[in-house]
Structure formats: structure tokens, C-alpha cells
Design an enzyme around this catalytic site. Structure first.
Site, PDB file in Angstrom:
ATOM      1  CE  LYS A  43      -4.256   0.991   2.535  1.00 15.79           C
ATOM      2  NZ  LYS A  43      -4.868   0.830   3.849  1.00 15.79           N
ATOM      3  CD  GLU A 157     -12.254  12.874   9.972  1.00 11.01           C
ATOM      4  OE1 GLU A 157     -11.069  13.127  10.185  1.00 11.01           O
ATOM      5  OE2 GLU A 157     -13.081  13.737   9.614  1.00 11.01           O
ATOM      6  CE  LYS A 257     -34.697   9.027  -1.123  1.00  9.58           C
ATOM      7  NZ  LYS A 257     -35.847   9.663  -1.732  1.00  9.58           N
ATOM      8  N   GLY A 259     -35.484   3.632   2.886  1.00  8.20           N
ATOM      9  CA  GLY A 259     -34.884   2.736   1.897  1.00  8.20           C
ATOM     10  C   GLY A 259     -34.749   1.333   2.448  1.00  8.20           C
ATOM     11  CB  CYS A 266     -19.257   4.275  10.040  1.00 14.63           C
ATOM     12  SG  CYS A 266     -17.782   4.658   9.087  1.00 14.63           S
ATOM     13  NE  ARG A 334     -15.127  -1.191   4.690  1.00 12.42           N
ATOM     14  CZ  ARG A 334     -14.263  -0.341   5.251  1.00 12.42           C
ATOM     15  NH1 ARG A 334     -13.598  -0.709   6.320  1.00 12.42           N
ATOM     16  NH2 ARG A 334     -14.073   0.845   4.741  1.00 12.42           N
TER      17      ARG A 334
END
Ligand code: UGA
Length: 437
Positions: A43, A157, A257, A259, A266, A334
Site C-alpha cells: 500500500k 472524524e 431518506k 430505503g 461505520c 462493507r
């Protein structure tokens, strides 16, 4: 170390996943000198050659720009990066352990290594999503190997995949959890060029703000999905209801929304971890258990709707599936509802042809040759008994649905993201099903 008369800092970011790579790159872009560290040699070699491991709009260009400007570099050696650092961000993965708790082994391994290599004052910042109490443990681990002065802080974050760079530069808030003014001042300096409220809190509050934010957003979505269930049973239209309640400023229009439920790297992980954290502290978080259950059931309701339309069995039927990623603008699959739904259809003996703008490569790794992939979105319709829209790529709205219908075996359309307008699809000859309307 950096010149204390300027805001420019030498910063090490450990971990080059979504959080580490985006934060490191954006911190370089606002002028800091950044070294990104990752144990994955391949990486790092790719990053050094300008190849980024994820799809995130605008990121590749920003990495290139900051590498060329000499503000961003990549290495596998934390020991080499540390002597120069004012601040070290820990942004390594915190996957779910088997019991749903956050697995902190990578965070602690970094803390151990910092302790072994430190020789001057730094602020070590947890940027990964970590349970309350992690900073205290990180501190103890560094202290076990280093007797000098250092601080540990928490700056969670809040960026979203797909619009992470915009989120970095225009955040709703920057949370800075610290134990003293010195660390608070250094981190306020680091984020000084970024607009948005900077909120100084205790370390523990900062850690909990992250989990509480994600859990609240997931709750909003599960809530609207339950309201959608009532809509389906009462003739109300979820789009009108969501708009109507969202106009109340106390509620707000976002994350309403309806769905097939929330997925990604997360929400599923963090909501379960918060429930575990509550349990560990002796509190039963009943609401959150319901939020998780509703989310799991939402996918099942969708699949059941498909089965019911085919008189209970989809065996031998061919489905065109639009979407693989857990949401639009990402290649991330994921905990993707799309993948789950495809696997259910395959288990039921159906055939699947799928399309996604970015996630095909990742999907191939888990679906292992069990489905076909179309090279154009409209191609999934060829000979299909039904088309399913399962990821909210806005591009799907603008396909030539009329032409697609003509290529289908039967013109049945299941819209799991309410992307399309029922009246328009019906006018175009579709038997159209969506969520909560
Ligand atoms: C989420 C949070 O939104 C970020 O603030 C946070 O920083 C991030 O997790 C993280 O913890 O790192 P992300 O997972 O990238 O970001 O994706 P979201 O845009 O929040 O969407 C999550 C899921 O909810 C997706 O599956 C999406 O399709 C679904 N969703 C979202 C809905 O079903 N309805 C909505 O109204 C909004």
C-alpha cells in the site's frame, strides 16, 4: 520540530484507510508537513507511486498535489517518522470483534510502538472511532515505555465516504477532546485554517460524541423506515411525510431518506459497539437494540416484497440489480444491503446480473463468481424478470427506463431507494414497487 511561531506542524498519521488517508492529505493541503505511516508495504509503495487504494472523489488529485508540494509523504516506519513529529494521529482500523465490541488491538499496538520510540513531547490523538476509555489506555501504554512529557487527545472524524474531502474542509464541527490547555492549543492550531466550530471537550466526551452522533443518525434512518412501514399499510407517502417532518427545524431534513436500511463500515459497527459499551457500563440501551433490529428487518421486508410479487418463490428468476456499494459515490461494500439482498436472491435459487459504477471489484471478492456483471447499467435489464435498485447512485434516475423496459422479460421494478417517481414509472409501463409509498 516545527517553528512555534507558525501554525504549521509536523504531523504523523498512522493508518492509511479512509480516515487516515483523507485526514492526512487534507491536513497537508492546509499547510502541515505530513508523514502517513502504514504497515502494509505494498500500500505504501503504491501511495508513493501516486496510486491510491480507495475510490474517493477528488482524493487522488489532492494526494498528488500535496506529494508534489513536498508536504505529504508515505512510509512504513513509525520509528522514523516519530522524531520529527509534533502531533501523531492514530487512524488505524477498529473492526468489530466477534461480540460486537470494537477490536482495539491495532490502536494499542501503535500506542506501544509510540512509547518505545518517543524521545520528546508530542500530542497523540485518537482519530479512529474508539470506545470511551481508550485514550486512558493509550496513555497508560505509552507511559509504560516512556517517562517524559506527552499528551493524549481525542479528535473523532465525522467525514462521510463519497464526500469526505468536502466534509473535511467544511465540517459542522471539529471536536477536540483534551486533558489540558497545552494539548488543546496545539490541536486548535492544527485545525486553525479549517472553518467550523471548534469544540474543546474532555477526552471522554469527545470519544462519546462520535458514537452518539453515528447512533443518532442511524436512529433517524431506522425511525423513518418504520414510518415507511406505516405508510405502506395506510396509503400515506413516505416522501411527503419525511419532507413534512423535516421542515421542523428541530428535526431537520437530513438522514430521513427511507430505503433498505443503513450499511457501511461505520453505522453497523458503531451502533453495536455503543450498545455493548452501554451494557458494559451497566445500562441497557433499549432504543438502540430496536434501531439495529429495524435495520435488519428492513432488508428482509424488501426481499419479501420481491418474493411475494413472484407468488412466494424467485427460484429460476433472473434479476437485474443496480448497485453493489453500501451507498452512492463509493466503492465500499462493507455491510452493504445490496450484497445482502443479492446473496438472499442467490440462496433462493435466482440468477443475478448486477452493475455498480465503482464497487464491482470489491463485490467480486465476496460474491466469488456467483453473479454476472453488466458493463453498462441498462444492460442489467436484458431478459430480466425484474430490476432492483439497491444503491442510491443518482445516475440511475437518468437511465432510459423506457428502453430498458422493452428489453425485460417482465417489466417489474423494485426501487429500494425511492430514486424514481412512481407515476412516471407506471406511465412507462412498469409494475413499480418502492418503499413506503
Ligand atoms: C457515517 C457518518 O455519516 C459520518 O459522519 C461518519 O464520520 C462516518 O459514518 C464514520 O463513522 O466514519 P458513512 O458511513 O460514510 O458516514 O455514510 P452515510 O452517508 O452516513 O450513510 C450510511 C448509510 O445510511 C448508507 O448505507 C446510506 O445508504 C444510509 N442512509 C443514509 C439512508 O438509508 N438514509 C439516509 O437518509 C441517509
Amino acid at each position: 520540530m516545527s517553528d512555534t511561531t507558525t501554525h504549521i506542524k509536523n504531523i504523523t498519521v498512522v493508518g492509511t484507510g479512509y480516515v487516515g488517508l483523507v485526514s492526512g492529505t487534507c491536513l497537508a493541503d492546509i499547510g502541515h508537513m505530513i508523514t502517513c505511516v502504514d504497515v502494509d508495504t505494498e500500500k505504501v509503495a503504491n501511495l508513493q507511486a501516486g496510486k491510491i487504494p480507495i475510490f474517493e472523489p477528488g482524493l487522488e488529485r489532492l494526494v498528488k498535489h500535496n506529494v508534489e508540494a513536498g508536504r505529504l509523504q508515505f512510509t512504513t516506519s513509525l520509528a522514523d517518522a516519530l522524531p520529527n513529529s509534533d502531533v501523531v494521529f492514530i487512524a488505524v482500523g477498529t473492526p468489530s470483534a466477534a461480540d460486537g465490541r470494537a477490536d482495539l488491538q491495532y490502536v494499542y499496538a501503535v500506542a506501544d510502538e509510540i512509547g518505545r520510540n518517543l524521545d520528546h513531547y508530542v500530542v497523540v490523538v485518537d482519530k479512529s472511532t474508539v470506545p470511551v476509555g481508550t485514550a486512558t489506555e493509550v496513555e497508560a501504554r505509552i507511559r509504560a515505555n516512556y517517562a517524559g512529557e506527552f499528551d493524549v487527545a481525542s479528535c473523532p472524524e465525522f467525514l462521510r465516504e463519497g464526500c469526505a474531502i468536502d466534509d473535511f474542509f467544511a465540517p459542522d464541527r471539529i471536536v477536540i477532546g483534551v486533558r489540558n490547555d497545552k494539548a488543546g492549543d496545539i490541536l486548535s492550531d492544527v485545525f486553525e485554517p479549517v472553518k467550523g466550530e471548534k469544540l474543546i471537550t474532555t477526552v471522554e466526551s469527545a470519544e462519546l460524541i462520535k458514537y452518539a452522533s453515528n447512533a443518532f443518525l442511524a436512529t433517524k434512518i431506522s425511525f423513518i423506515n418504520e414510518i415507511a412501514q406505516i405508510c405502506e399499510r395506510s396509503g400515506a407517502d413516505i416522501e411527503e411525510v419525511a419532507y413534512g417532518i423535516g421542515l421542523d427545524h428541530r428535526i431537520g431534513p437530513k438522514f430521513l431518506k427511507a430505503g433498505i436500511g443503513w450499511g457501511g463500515s461505520c453505522f453497523p459497527k458503531d451502533v453495536v459497539a455503543l450498545d455493548q459499551m452501554a451494557g458494559d457500563s451497566g445500562y441497557d440501551f433499549k432504543l438502540l437494540k430496536g434501531v439495529i433490529e429495524v435495520n435488519q428487518e428492513q432488508r428482509m421486508h424488501f426481499i419479501q416484497k420481491v418474493r411475494d410479487t413472484f407468488s412466494g418463490s424467485v427460484s429460476g428468476k433472473k434479476f437485474g440489480v443496480l448497485g453493489l456499494a453500501f451507498k452512492d459515490n463509493t466503492d465500499d461494500i462493507r455491510e452493504s444491503a445490496a450484497i445482502d439482498i443479492i446473496q438472499q436472491l442467490l440462496n433462493d435459487g435466482a440468477e443475478v446480473v448486477a452493475f455498480d459504477y465503482q464497487a464491482k471489484e470489491n463485490a467480486e471478492k465476496v460474491l466469488d463468481g456467483s453473479i454476472e456483471y453488466a458493463t453498462q447499467p441498462q444492460d442489467v435489464a436484458h431478459g430480466a424478470d425484474a430490476v432492483l435498485v439497491v444503491t442510491e447512485w443518482p445516475e440511475f434516475k437518468h437511465l432510459d427506463w423506457k428502453v430498458m423496459r422493452e428489453t425485460m422479460n417482465t417489466p417489474i421494478l423494485f426501487d429500494g431507494r425511492n430514486l424514481l417517481k412512481p407515476s412516471t414509472m407506471q406511465e412507462q409501463g412498469f409494475e413499480y414497487y418502492s418503499i413506503g409509498r
